[in-house]
Design a protein around this motif. Structure first.
Motif, short mmCIF file in Angstrom:
data_model
loop_
_atom_site.label_atom_id
_atom_site.label_comp_id
_atom_site.label_asym_id
_atom_site.label_seq_id
_atom_site.Cartn_x
_atom_site.Cartn_y
_atom_site.Cartn_z
N PRO A 95 0.86 -1.35 0.08
CA PRO A 95 -0.05 0.14 -0.07
C PRO A 95 0.81 1.09 -0.19
O PRO A 95 1.76 1.21 0.81
CB PRO A 95 -0.84 -0.11 1.42
CG PRO A 95 -0.88 -1.78 1.43
CD PRO A 95 0.40 -2.36 1.18
N GLY A 96 0.46 2.30 -0.75
CA GLY A 96 1.12 3.43 -0.82
C GLY A 96 2.21 3.27 -2.19
O GLY A 96 2.90 4.56 -2.40
N SER A 150 3.63 2.33 -6.22
CA SER A 150 3.54 2.59 -7.46
C SER A 150 3.65 1.43 -8.48
O SER A 150 4.49 0.46 -8.25
CB SER A 150 4.22 3.79 -7.96
OG SER A 150 3.88 5.10 -7.00
N ARG A 189 -4.66 9.73 -8.56
CA ARG A 189 -3.83 8.87 -8.07
C ARG A 189 -3.10 8.02 -9.64
O ARG A 189 -1.98 7.76 -9.39
CB ARG A 189 -4.31 7.93 -7.20
CG ARG A 189 -4.66 8.16 -5.64
CD ARG A 189 -5.06 7.06 -5.06
NE ARG A 189 -6.44 6.33 -5.35
CZ ARG A 189 -6.23 5.05 -5.63
NH1 ARG A 189 -4.97 4.43 -5.46
NH2 ARG A 189 -7.23 4.41 -6.06
N ASN A 220 -0.26 5.40 -8.65
CA ASN A 220 0.34 5.87 -7.35
C ASN A 220 -0.39 5.72 -6.28
O ASN A 220 -1.61 5.44 -6.41
CB ASN A 220 1.06 7.21 -7.68
CG ASN A 220 1.96 7.55 -8.67
OD1 ASN A 220 2.59 6.53 -9.25
ND2 ASN A 220 1.95 8.44 -9.23
N SER A 221 0.02 5.63 -5.26
CA SER A 221 -0.49 5.85 -4.07
C SER A 221 -1.54 4.53 -3.81
O SER A 221 -2.89 4.72 -3.40
CB SER A 221 -1.27 7.12 -3.58
OG SER A 221 -0.48 8.22 -3.62
N LYS A 237 -3.88 1.40 -3.15
CA LYS A 237 -4.46 0.79 -2.11
C LYS A 237 -4.79 -0.55 -2.21
O LYS A 237 -5.21 -1.07 -3.38
CB LYS A 237 -5.81 1.86 -1.90
CG LYS A 237 -5.56 3.43 -2.10
CD LYS A 237 -6.96 4.03 -1.84
CE LYS A 237 -6.91 5.57 -1.64
NZ LYS A 237 -8.01 6.18 -1.78
N ASP A 262 -7.52 -1.40 -5.01
CA ASP A 262 -7.00 -1.31 -6.34
C ASP A 262 -6.61 -2.65 -6.63
O ASP A 262 -6.40 -3.01 -8.17
CB ASP A 262 -5.74 -0.49 -6.61
CG ASP A 262 -6.18 1.03 -6.17
OD1 ASP A 262 -5.26 1.53 -5.63
OD2 ASP A 262 -7.20 1.48 -6.49
#
Length: 115
Positions: free
Chosen positions: A14-15, A17, A67, A84-85, A87, A90
């Protein structure tokens, strides 16, 4: 033979890319709008991002706005999705789609967001 081949998926925390690529062959990608979709287990396929043929217009699902970034390089016949970012929600198989009447689909690339 028409092909869309996705790559770049994988396991990320998580977080983190990832950058997905979709390489087209057998048709002139530059003539067509292109989409990225995703499908999570037990859920319907969801439209994530759309880019018009020359890249002049781009749209995103609310869930990824700010994101994810869709882009294209028509000289390379390739569409990209910078994520990016990331979760956990996703997590899904990501597909590119496009061509005449949006008839062409790639085989998908798995993205897993987990610690």
């Amino acid at each position: 033979q028409v092909q869309l081949v996705e790559s770049g998926g994988g396991l990320v925390q998580p977080g983190g890319s990832l950058r997905l690529s979709c390489a087209a062959s057998g048709f002139p990608l530059s003539n067509y709008d292109m989409n990225w979709y995703r499908q999570a287990p037990g859920k319907e396929r969801e439209l994530v991002a759309t880019i018009t043929s020359a890249g002049a217009s781009i749209n995103y699902a609310d869930s990824v706005k700010g994101r994810f970034t869709i882009s294209r390089d028509n000289a390379k016949n390739t569409v990209y999705l910078q994520m990016n970012s990331l979760k956990p929600e996703d997590t899904a198989v990501y597909y590119c789609n496009g061509g005449f009447r949006y008839r062409y689909w790639g085989q998908g690339t798995q993205v897993t967001v987990s610690s």
